[in-house]
Write an enzyme that holds these catalytic residues in place. Structure first.
Site, PDB file in Angstrom:
ATOM      1  N   ARG A  88      -9.183   0.831   9.764  1.00 36.84           N
ATOM      2  CA  ARG A  88      -8.803  -0.562  10.052  1.00 36.84           C
ATOM      3  C   ARG A  88      -9.763  -1.229  11.017  1.00 36.84           C
ATOM      4  NH1 ARG A  88      -2.451  -1.434   9.591  1.00 36.84           N
ATOM      5  NH2 ARG A  88      -1.988   0.563   8.673  1.00 36.84           N
ATOM      6  N   ARG A 133       0.209  -8.803  13.303  1.00 36.91           N
ATOM      7  CA  ARG A 133      -0.412  -7.789  12.434  1.00 36.91           C
ATOM      8  C   ARG A 133      -1.339  -8.440  11.422  1.00 36.91           C
ATOM      9  NH1 ARG A 133       4.907  -5.255  10.497  1.00 36.91           N
ATOM     10  NH2 ARG A 133       3.699  -4.009   9.045  1.00 36.91           N
ATOM     11  N   ARG A 190      12.037  -5.833   4.344  1.00 38.55           N
ATOM     12  CA  ARG A 190      11.858  -4.378   4.175  1.00 38.55           C
ATOM     13  C   ARG A 190      12.923  -3.598   4.949  1.00 38.55           C
ATOM     14  NH1 ARG A 190       6.197  -1.631   5.337  1.00 38.55           N
ATOM     15  NH2 ARG A 190       6.441  -2.648   7.349  1.00 38.55           N
ATOM     16  N   ARG A 224      12.173  -1.952  10.699  1.00 37.99           N
ATOM     17  CA  ARG A 224      11.159  -1.558  11.678  1.00 37.99           C
ATOM     18  C   ARG A 224      11.020  -2.618  12.773  1.00 37.99           C
ATOM     19  NH1 ARG A 224       5.976   0.363   8.183  1.00 37.99           N
ATOM     20  NH2 ARG A 224       4.943  -0.911   9.764  1.00 37.99           N
ATOM     21  N   LYS A 255       0.838  -1.214   0.000  1.00 33.77           N
ATOM     22  CA  LYS A 255       0.000   0.000   0.000  1.00 33.77           C
ATOM     23  C   LYS A 255       0.872   1.263   0.000  1.00 33.77           C
ATOM     24  CE  LYS A 255      -1.940  -1.040   3.968  1.00 33.77           C
ATOM     25  NZ  LYS A 255      -1.155  -2.249   4.305  1.00 33.77           N
TER      26      LYS A 255
HETATM   27  P1  AP5 Z   1       5.015  -1.534   1.780  1.00 37.86           P
HETATM   28  O1  AP5 Z   1       4.669  -0.711   0.594  1.00 37.86           O
HETATM   29  O2  AP5 Z   1       5.800  -0.903   2.872  1.00 37.86           O
HETATM   30  O3  AP5 Z   1       3.709  -2.279   2.330  1.00 37.86           O
HETATM   31  P2  AP5 Z   1       2.498  -1.723   3.185  1.00 37.86           P
HETATM   32  O4  AP5 Z   1       1.275  -2.391   2.712  1.00 37.86           O
HETATM   33  O5  AP5 Z   1       2.506  -0.226   3.197  1.00 37.86           O
HETATM   34  O6  AP5 Z   1       2.935  -2.343   4.568  1.00 37.86           O
HETATM   35  P3  AP5 Z   1       3.010  -1.745   6.031  1.00 37.86           P
HETATM   36  O7  AP5 Z   1       3.748  -2.777   6.855  1.00 37.86           O
HETATM   37  O8  AP5 Z   1       3.582  -0.374   6.065  1.00 37.86           O
HETATM   38  O9  AP5 Z   1       1.543  -1.740   6.405  1.00 37.86           O
HETATM   39  P4  AP5 Z   1       0.961  -1.876   7.770  1.00 37.86           P
HETATM   40  O10 AP5 Z   1      -0.430  -1.615   7.442  1.00 37.86           O
HETATM   41  O11 AP5 Z   1       1.219  -3.074   8.549  1.00 37.86           O
HETATM   42  O12 AP5 Z   1       1.816  -0.822   8.594  1.00 37.86           O
HETATM   43  P5  AP5 Z   1       1.591   0.704   8.889  1.00 37.86           P
HETATM   44  O13 AP5 Z   1       2.877   1.369   8.813  1.00 37.86           O
HETATM   45  O14 AP5 Z   1       0.447   1.237   8.128  1.00 37.86           O
HETATM   46  O15 AP5 Z   1       5.825  -2.826   1.243  1.00 37.86           O
HETATM   47  C1  AP5 Z   1       6.345  -3.796   2.131  1.00 37.86           C
HETATM   48  C2  AP5 Z   1       7.694  -4.305   1.584  1.00 37.86           C
HETATM   49  O16 AP5 Z   1       7.469  -5.022   0.369  1.00 37.86           O
HETATM   50  C3  AP5 Z   1       8.717  -3.212   1.236  1.00 37.86           C
HETATM   51  O17 AP5 Z   1       9.988  -3.715   1.527  1.00 37.86           O
HETATM   52  C4  AP5 Z   1       8.556  -3.001  -0.271  1.00 37.86           C
HETATM   53  O18 AP5 Z   1       9.757  -2.565  -0.878  1.00 37.86           O
HETATM   54  C5  AP5 Z   1       8.148  -4.399  -0.726  1.00 37.86           C
HETATM   55  N1  AP5 Z   1       7.205  -4.400  -1.823  1.00 37.86           N
HETATM   56  C6  AP5 Z   1       6.151  -3.547  -2.010  1.00 37.86           C
HETATM   57  N2  AP5 Z   1       5.446  -3.903  -3.115  1.00 37.86           N
HETATM   58  C7  AP5 Z   1       6.088  -5.005  -3.623  1.00 37.86           C
HETATM   59  C8  AP5 Z   1       5.834  -5.838  -4.761  1.00 37.86           C
HETATM   60  N3  AP5 Z   1       4.803  -5.613  -5.582  1.00 37.86           N
HETATM   61  N4  AP5 Z   1       6.667  -6.886  -4.981  1.00 37.86           N
HETATM   62  C9  AP5 Z   1       7.730  -7.131  -4.145  1.00 37.86           C
HETATM   63  N5  AP5 Z   1       8.001  -6.370  -3.048  1.00 37.86           N
HETATM   64  C10 AP5 Z   1       7.189  -5.314  -2.799  1.00 37.86           C
HETATM   65  O19 AP5 Z   1       1.115   0.603  10.422  1.00 37.86           O
HETATM   66  C11 AP5 Z   1       2.028   0.217  11.427  1.00 37.86           C
HETATM   67  C12 AP5 Z   1       1.318   0.123  12.764  1.00 37.86           C
HETATM   68  O20 AP5 Z   1       0.727   1.390  13.096  1.00 37.86           O
HETATM   69  C13 AP5 Z   1       0.145  -0.866  12.850  1.00 37.86           C
HETATM   70  O21 AP5 Z   1       0.578  -2.188  13.079  1.00 37.86           O
HETATM   71  C14 AP5 Z   1      -0.639  -0.272  14.027  1.00 37.86           C
HETATM   72  O22 AP5 Z   1      -0.002  -0.561  15.249  1.00 37.86           O
HETATM   73  C15 AP5 Z   1      -0.508   1.222  13.773  1.00 37.86           C
HETATM   74  N6  AP5 Z   1      -1.589   1.725  12.920  1.00 37.86           N
HETATM   75  C16 AP5 Z   1      -1.473   2.237  11.659  1.00 37.86           C
HETATM   76  N7  AP5 Z   1      -2.671   2.620  11.187  1.00 37.86           N
HETATM   77  C17 AP5 Z   1      -3.573   2.330  12.177  1.00 37.86           C
HETATM   78  C18 AP5 Z   1      -4.974   2.480  12.298  1.00 37.86           C
HETATM   79  N8  AP5 Z   1      -5.729   2.991  11.298  1.00 37.86           N
HETATM   80  N9  AP5 Z   1      -5.563   2.080  13.433  1.00 37.86           N
HETATM   81  C19 AP5 Z   1      -4.847   1.582  14.462  1.00 37.86           C
HETATM   82  N10 AP5 Z   1      -3.508   1.399  14.411  1.00 37.86           N
HETATM   83  C20 AP5 Z   1      -2.874   1.775  13.284  1.00 37.86           C
END
Ligand code: AP5
Length: 215
Positions: A88, A171, A127, A160, A13
């Site tokens: 979420r 997660r 990552r 991270r 995403k």
């Molecule tokens: P990446 O693009 O970073 O993936 P992502 O879907 O953004 O993954 P995140 O881990 O950032 O999502 P998340 O929802 O768990 O974490 P967030 O930071 O939002 O890609 C991942 C990896 O794959 C990278 O290395 C990239 O290079 C690679 N890649 C990408 N596309 C690829 C492809 N097509 N092919 C191969 N490789 C690829 O949230 C973190 C924490 O914050 C949560 O756990 C929670 O504690 C809190 N939080 C955030 N939002 C909320 C909310 N709304 N409510 C409550 N808590 C929240």
């Protein structure tokens, strides 16, 4: 253009949102980045949520709802935004419906990123992120030119705390229990667009552009 990106952790995403937001000239609003910034700045909120985030659980709704509302009311969101990682939970989805109504705007689409749990683990365990500019890499799928260094600003890359296998599995479970049910909500609203996120970064981006261009 107002888009929501919904999908499991590691489904790409953030990677796709950054590229698309730059192309469309609209802000990429990542709740994860906003929350990590609170932790980094050691604000009152940051101190409350650090452990929750490191364990891979959801931060309380009242915090994420208030931060999102504040962000989408900023002037740079008037022409559109990509909301990445919100909502979420049911409470967050209901709050977003209310925000949209109150601001008299409409969401164009909710893009659902499909991917398997094994791909999630493979992507997240490789990552690497830049603390300075926020750029995101993968040791195999999207490596930096010099190992461990950011291409954009030269800073050291880091892993991270929530990208360790136990937190990744938590997660994914949290996603299955609390976030996945929202897919039906948006399908019923006629907003859901499905994207096969299991392909390469370029292939996924090309599909995303087509989906967005076709309205
Ligand atoms: P990446 O693009 O970073 O993936 P992502 O879907 O953004 O993954 P995140 O881990 O950032 O999502 P998340 O929802 O768990 O974490 P967030 O930071 O939002 O890609 C991942 C990896 O794959 C990278 O290395 C990239 O290079 C690679 N890649 C990408 N596309 C690829 C492809 N097509 N092919 C191969 N490789 C690829 O949230 C973190 C924490 O914050 C949560 O756990 C929670 O504690 C809190 N939080 C955030 N939002 C909320 C909310 N709304 N409510 C409550 N808590 C929240």
């Amino acid at each position: 253009m107002r888009l929501v990106f919904l999908g499991p952790p590691g489904s790409g995403k953030g990677t796709q949102a950054k590229k698309l937001a730059e192309k469309l000239g609209i802000p990429h609003i990542s709740l994860g980045d906003i929350l990590r910034d609170e932790v980094h700045q050691e604000t009152g909120i940051g101190k409350r949520i650090k452990e929750i985030m490191n364990a891979g659980r959801l931060v309380p709704d009242e915090i994420t709802i208030a931060l999102t509302q504040h962000r989408i009311e900023q002037a740079d969101c008037q022409l559109g935004f990509i909301l990445d990682g919100f909502p979420r939970s049911w409470a967050q989805a209901t709050a977003l419906d209310a925000m949209v109504k109150q601001l008299k705007i409409e969401l164009n689409a909710v893009v659902y990123f499909h991917i398997t749990e094994d791909q999630v683990v493979e992507r997240l365990s490789g990552r690497r992120s830049c603390k300075n500019c926020g750029a995101v890499y993968h040791v195999t799928f999207n490596p930096p030119k010099v190992a461990g260094k950011c291409d954009r600003c030269g800073e050291n890359l880091f892993q991270r705390a929530d990208d360790e296998e136990k937190a990744i599995r938590t997660r994914f479970e949290v996603y299955e229990m609390q976030t996945k049910p929202l897919i039906e909500h948006y399908r019923k609203m006629g907003k859901l667009v499905e994207l096969d996120a299991g392909k390469t970064i370029t292939e996924v981006y090309e599909k995303l552009i087509k989906l967005v261009e076709n309205g």
